[in-house]
Structures are given as structure tokens and as C-alpha cells.
Design an enzyme around this catalytic site. Sequence first.
Site, PDB file in Angstrom:
ATOM      1  N   LYS A  31       7.672  -7.079  -6.604  1.00  0.00           N
ATOM      2  CA  LYS A  31       8.005  -5.723  -6.150  1.00  0.00           C
ATOM      3  C   LYS A  31       8.971  -5.045  -7.138  1.00  0.00           C
ATOM      4  CE  LYS A  31       7.448  -7.087  -1.290  1.00  0.00           C
ATOM      5  NZ  LYS A  31       8.011  -6.995   0.086  1.00  0.00           N
ATOM      6  N   TYR A  71      -0.182  -1.969   2.844  1.00  0.00           N
ATOM      7  CA  TYR A  71       0.566  -2.305   4.063  1.00  0.00           C
ATOM      8  C   TYR A  71      -0.104  -1.740   5.311  1.00  0.00           C
ATOM      9  CZ  TYR A  71       4.427  -4.372   1.448  1.00  0.00           C
ATOM     10  OH  TYR A  71       5.187  -5.203   0.655  1.00  0.00           O
ATOM     11  N   PHE A  79       9.215  -0.319  10.139  1.00  0.00           N
ATOM     12  CA  PHE A  79       9.556  -0.465   8.721  1.00  0.00           C
ATOM     13  C   PHE A  79       8.457   0.021   7.784  1.00  0.00           C
ATOM     14  CE2 PHE A  79       7.777  -4.539  10.169  1.00  0.00           C
ATOM     15  CZ  PHE A  79       6.778  -4.777   9.228  1.00  0.00           C
ATOM     16  N   THR A 113      10.558 -14.091   4.956  1.00  0.00           N
ATOM     17  CA  THR A 113      10.814 -12.658   4.759  1.00  0.00           C
ATOM     18  C   THR A 113      12.276 -12.305   5.038  1.00  0.00           C
ATOM     19  OG1 THR A 113       8.561 -12.277   5.546  1.00  0.00           O
ATOM     20  CG2 THR A 113       9.997 -10.355   5.405  1.00  0.00           C
ATOM     21  N   ARG A 124      12.799 -16.183  -2.604  1.00  0.00           N
ATOM     22  CA  ARG A 124      13.651 -15.272  -1.833  1.00  0.00           C
ATOM     23  C   ARG A 124      14.980 -15.938  -1.493  1.00  0.00           C
ATOM     24  NH1 ARG A 124       8.738 -13.358   2.067  1.00  0.00           N
ATOM     25  NH2 ARG A 124       8.018 -11.539   0.894  1.00  0.00           N
ATOM     26  N   ASN A 134      12.765  -7.723  -1.140  1.00  0.00           N
ATOM     27  CA  ASN A 134      12.695  -9.184  -1.113  1.00  0.00           C
ATOM     28  C   ASN A 134      11.799  -9.729  -2.230  1.00  0.00           C
ATOM     29  OD1 ASN A 134      10.258  -8.442  -0.077  1.00  0.00           O
ATOM     30  ND2 ASN A 134      10.429  -9.576   1.834  1.00  0.00           N
ATOM     31  N   HIS A 137       5.644 -10.107  -2.764  1.00  0.00           N
ATOM     32  CA  HIS A 137       4.695 -10.114  -1.648  1.00  0.00           C
ATOM     33  C   HIS A 137       3.619 -11.137  -1.937  1.00  0.00           C
ATOM     34  CE1 HIS A 137       1.764  -8.782   1.335  1.00  0.00           C
ATOM     35  NE2 HIS A 137       0.891  -9.003   0.376  1.00  0.00           N
ATOM     36  N   GLU A 148      -6.560  -7.494  -0.320  1.00  0.00           N
ATOM     37  CA  GLU A 148      -5.509  -7.004  -1.207  1.00  0.00           C
ATOM     38  C   GLU A 148      -5.957  -7.027  -2.667  1.00  0.00           C
ATOM     39  OE1 GLU A 148      -2.161  -9.400   0.072  1.00  0.00           O
ATOM     40  OE2 GLU A 148      -2.091  -8.353   1.998  1.00  0.00           O
TER      41      GLU A 148
HETATM   42  P1  CMP Z   1       5.986  -8.353   2.690  1.00  0.00           P
HETATM   43  O1  CMP Z   1       5.716  -9.817   2.667  1.00  0.00           O
HETATM   44  O2  CMP Z   1       5.686  -7.572   1.468  1.00  0.00           O
HETATM   45  O3  CMP Z   1       5.217  -7.696   3.944  1.00  0.00           O
HETATM   46  C1  CMP Z   1       5.727  -6.603   4.680  1.00  0.00           C
HETATM   47  C2  CMP Z   1       7.058  -6.169   4.176  1.00  0.00           C
HETATM   48  O4  CMP Z   1       7.765  -5.273   4.993  1.00  0.00           O
HETATM   49  C3  CMP Z   1       7.931  -7.396   4.100  1.00  0.00           C
HETATM   50  O5  CMP Z   1       7.536  -8.188   2.999  1.00  0.00           O
HETATM   51  C4  CMP Z   1       9.307  -6.796   3.996  1.00  0.00           C
HETATM   52  O6  CMP Z   1       9.691  -6.556   2.655  1.00  0.00           O
HETATM   53  C5  CMP Z   1       9.146  -5.440   4.689  1.00  0.00           C
HETATM   54  N1  CMP Z   1       9.932  -5.337   5.903  1.00  0.00           N
HETATM   55  C6  CMP Z   1      10.924  -4.480   6.090  1.00  0.00           C
HETATM   56  N2  CMP Z   1      11.435  -4.621   7.312  1.00  0.00           N
HETATM   57  C7  CMP Z   1      10.755  -5.619   7.920  1.00  0.00           C
HETATM   58  C8  CMP Z   1      10.847  -6.219   9.213  1.00  0.00           C
HETATM   59  N3  CMP Z   1      11.716  -5.838  10.127  1.00  0.00           N
HETATM   60  N4  CMP Z   1       9.971  -7.226   9.482  1.00  0.00           N
HETATM   61  C9  CMP Z   1       9.064  -7.628   8.561  1.00  0.00           C
HETATM   62  N5  CMP Z   1       8.947  -7.058   7.326  1.00  0.00           N
HETATM   63  C10 CMP Z   1       9.795  -6.066   7.013  1.00  0.00           C
END
Ligand code: CMP
Length: 155
Positions: A31, A71, A79, A113, A124, A134, A137, A148
Site C-alpha cells: 500500500k 474493496y 471504513f 489486520t 504488520r 497497514n 493487502h 483481484e
Molecule cells: P486489507 O487487508 O487491505 O482489507 C481491508 C482494509 O480495510 C484492511 O486491510 C484495513 O487496512 C482497512 N480497515 C480500516 N478499518 C478497518 C476495520 N475497522 N476493520 C477491518 N479493516 C479495516
Amino acid sequence: MSDFTYNKGDFGTKSSRTGEFNVERTFLMVKPDGVQRRLVGEIIRRFEAKGFTLAALEMVKPTREQAEAHYGVHRGKPFFEGVVSFISSGPVVAMVWEGDDVVALSRKLMGATKPADSTPGTIRGDFANSIEQNLIHGSDSPENAELEISIWFGQ
Ligand code: CMP
């Protein structure tokens, strides 16, 4: 945008292997925070060290449409807007990785996450302290990996 094209099957697929192998491919993305923090090499190193094969890579600044498609499963969640804005805020490194059980194992290498749940030793766990920023992905299932890959690599 590069001219690189990635042909499924270049590196072997599940159907081209036999025995107990479960050769899969997954989509991983460094990211914008990972690119800005110069962690691309470190992240790639960890997947290579684990024995996975980098099958395709492109650095791209996502469009809002790409980010929303990526997403899409989170549309409607609180979010969604933040994470779409964040990943379209700067260049990302989109990748296809291949290997045995790469979908599940790459998520173990990535770590959880939520920062409070991501174990030291994971990407992470070692480098991220924000749920949104974070670093990486990774697809959560072989089906979502194919979806994807088609969003980012067009096939
Ligand atoms: P990712 O694995 O890219 O998939 C969804 C992304 O939403 C996740 O990583 C986080 O970076 C982001 N995100 C932000 N807030 C939340 C949350 N409350 N729960 C889960 N994902 C979140």
C-alpha cells in the site's frame, strides 16, 4: 503504466501439477505507506525467502474506480471510504505471487489486520501500527485472488 503482461500458466497452475501440491496464486499489494516508508524490498524479500514465486509486479497509482472495485466487498462498511481514499492516495506495488498454499500462508506472513493482534515477526507486527495504514493487502481466498488479479492485471 507498464506494458508488462502476465499470462496465467507461465509459472504452472494447480492443474499442471500433481500430488499433494496445492499450487495457488494470490494478489498482494504494498500500500502507499509501504512504498513511502521504503519497505517494498523488505516485503518482497520475506515472500521470496519463504519460497514463493513473484509472477507479476506493477507499480501504479490506483484510480478511485480501481480502489472501489478492489474493496467492493467492504462497500457500506464504516471504513470503506477511508480505505478507498488511502489506497488511491499514492503509488502502490501490485503483485501476483504463486506457490503452495500461498493464499493462506501469505496472510500468516502479513499478520493480522488490527495492530494489537499482529504478532512480531509478521510484516504488520514488525512495521505497522495503524489498522488503515497497514502496509500490505493480501487476498483472503483463492476466489478473491482471481477477482483481484483481474482488477489489477486485467486477467
Ligand atoms: P486489507 O487487508 O487491505 O482489507 C481491508 C482494509 O480495510 C484492511 O486491510 C484495513 O487496512 C482497512 N480497515 C480500516 N478499518 C478497518 C476495520 N475497522 N476493520 C477491518 N479493516 C479495516
